[in-house]
Write an enzyme that holds these catalytic residues in place. Sequence first.
Site, PDB file in Angstrom:
ATOM      1  CD  GLN A  48      -2.803  -1.248   2.361  1.00 13.20           C
ATOM      2  OE1 GLN A  48      -2.341  -1.918   3.425  1.00 13.20           O
ATOM      3  NE2 GLN A  48      -4.286  -0.731   2.433  1.00 13.20           N
ATOM      4  NE  ARG A 105      -0.142  -4.243  12.225  1.00 13.36           N
ATOM      5  CZ  ARG A 105      -0.691  -4.367  11.313  1.00 13.36           C
ATOM      6  NH1 ARG A 105      -1.665  -3.219  10.882  1.00 13.36           N
ATOM      7  NH2 ARG A 105      -1.205  -5.514  10.622  1.00 13.36           N
ATOM      8  CG  HIS A 149      -0.868  -6.030   5.470  1.00  9.11           C
ATOM      9  ND1 HIS A 149      -0.799  -5.497   6.671  1.00  9.11           N
ATOM     10  CD2 HIS A 149      -1.898  -5.590   4.748  1.00  9.11           C
ATOM     11  CE1 HIS A 149      -2.160  -4.613   6.702  1.00  9.11           C
ATOM     12  NE2 HIS A 149      -2.646  -4.637   5.697  1.00  9.11           N
ATOM     13  CG  ASN A 194      -3.467  -7.248   8.367  1.00 14.47           C
ATOM     14  OD1 ASN A 194      -3.326  -6.631   9.258  1.00 14.47           O
ATOM     15  ND2 ASN A 194      -4.204  -7.020   7.276  1.00 14.47           N
ATOM     16  CD  GLU A 195      -7.703  -6.685   8.222  1.00 14.64           C
ATOM     17  OE1 GLU A 195      -8.187  -7.064   6.971  1.00 14.64           O
ATOM     18  OE2 GLU A 195      -8.195  -5.718   8.734  1.00 14.64           O
ATOM     19  CG  ASN A 336      -6.293  -4.927  11.874  1.00 16.12           C
ATOM     20  OD1 ASN A 336      -5.574  -4.432  12.575  1.00 16.12           O
ATOM     21  ND2 ASN A 336      -6.236  -5.118  10.912  1.00 16.12           N
ATOM     22  CE1 TYR A 338     -10.125   1.123  10.113  1.00 15.90           C
ATOM     23  CE2 TYR A 338     -10.080  -1.264   9.958  1.00 15.90           C
ATOM     24  CZ  TYR A 338      -9.245   0.125   9.779  1.00 15.90           C
ATOM     25  OH  TYR A 338      -7.955   0.206   9.457  1.00 15.90           O
ATOM     26  CD  GLU A 405      -5.301  -2.184   9.501  1.00 12.53           C
ATOM     27  OE1 GLU A 405      -6.249  -1.865   9.057  1.00 12.53           O
ATOM     28  OE2 GLU A 405      -4.563  -2.833   8.937  1.00 12.53           O
ATOM     29  CD1 TRP A 448      -6.465   2.295   7.605  1.00  8.30           C
ATOM     30  CD2 TRP A 448      -4.454   1.055   8.044  1.00  8.30           C
ATOM     31  NE1 TRP A 448      -5.734   1.989   6.244  1.00  8.30           N
ATOM     32  CE2 TRP A 448      -4.769   1.089   6.417  1.00  8.30           C
ATOM     33  CE3 TRP A 448      -3.570   0.315   8.422  1.00  8.30           C
ATOM     34  CZ2 TRP A 448      -4.017   0.439   5.644  1.00  8.30           C
ATOM     35  CZ3 TRP A 448      -2.559  -0.159   7.477  1.00  8.30           C
ATOM     36  CH2 TRP A 448      -2.901  -0.407   6.123  1.00  8.30           C
TER      37      TRP A 448
END
Length: 514
Positions: A48, A105, A149, A194-195, A336, A338, A405, A448
């Site tokens: 990213q 991170r 990731h 990640n996730e 993470n 949201y 995140e 994030w």
Amino acid sequence: MWKKGFVGVELLLLLMLVCSSVLLVVDGLRRDEYPPDFVFGASTSAYQVEGAADEDGRKPSIWDTFAHAGNANMYKGNGDTGCDQYHKYKEDVQLMTKMGLDAYRFSISWSRLIPDGKGPINQKGLQYYNNLINELISQGIQAHVTLHHWDLPQALEDEYGGWVNKKIVKDFTAYADVCFREFGDRVKHWTTMNEGNAFAEGGYDIGFLPPQHCSPSSIFNCSKGNSSTEPYLVTHNMLLAHASAARLYRNKYQFKQHGFIGFNLITYGFVPLTNSSEDITAVQRAQDFYHGWFLNPFTFGDYPETMKKNVGSRLPIFTKSESNLVKGSIDFLGINFYFSFYVKDNPRSLYIKERDYAADIAAEFIVYTSNEASTDEIPITPWTLQGLLDSLKNIYGNFPIYIHENGQQTHRNSSLEDWPRINYLQEYIGSILHMLRNGHDIRGYFVWSFMDVFELLSGYEFTYGLYYIDLKDPTLRRQPKFSSVWYSNFLNNRTMDPMVAMQIEKNSLLQKSI
């Protein structure tokens, strides 16, 4: 006369605020209210932000392939250039230092370090990560590193199917070994995946995320996959790969490097749609499928009973040695957070002949919305985060947690005066202080994202960054948003409400113009 005099007094007061060496503190949050070893940082990931996708020996990952194939027709763009952190890492670290971050991170691109996924190390890739880590450490910023990731080397996907094949356990462990050996003298916090849950569901059930596997019935037109079995197989292999790497780290490196190894999940706040026993049970089932899918093996060595019942023979079985390997293999959990959802019981989905992961949950999910937020903003629900952590603590114990995140989305071309993001951060950071006082073992909080990045779900259409990246500027100039000013004020014990933060920023600009 009154107007002229008022302006003069106002200017004098503004200059006094700018020039004063006294820290301005108003009602609100203060950094020094948190434990001294609590870590505040910001996050990104390799694909990213790095760019330089085909430079210095790097080869494609499954995310490169996914992006260049059109991002499942959801949006346009790719990470070929990204934020060009590969070339601009020194500038970015200076911005982090100025902001006052405790930690950064980021993730290592497996296909930059070991281009074919296994075999020779790419020396230029190795040098880049050494340079980045050294730059961070020289500025007193901790390096929190994620190994995977969403970006498995495409070579391993092509060779044996990547995460659907148990061969991945050996190759991931060898990759982790290189990272521990080369960077572990300076990196103390390792996150293997990640996730993991979102990777298995989005990449192998629904098929709208890399590597885009799904059954033919999916609307995303995957060229291969089986939504009924692959999510469970991939998760099983991720658990074994993580546990293998953790065993290696503990046996070979931890005693001399004194670091920690953990795993990251996307987590959600689940709220029953009604007070019916069916909806309440559906919430418990959703927690088992999304969170317990990994946390039960990490804590008890096996999958939740709910999953065994609903998934049946499609759910892999741990051997005794595998169970012992996975159980207790995390030093911390990265989460993470949201979105929150209302959950409604849906037993009818269990009658689908060829069920996928989503149908196995036997529940409907309705995104929690708020009248206070625009349709593009993520509703602010710190109370559901606290409920989630209370639940995890009750079921799995009070293990260390890093919030890896958390952040608010806005349109890329919206104003630098990003009030929704400021309000979002203020509410969540404040709620964490409350959770700490209630006994939760939260070790750190990462926004994030540090800058506007190529987003997994929206490309360059929506952003979460503290810094705006001007994609039309050849230099990809970084511009601070007001949220970065607010966060910096907080980190440096200049905590003030958003209005004061904005005023101080304007004052600074005014002083420079005089």
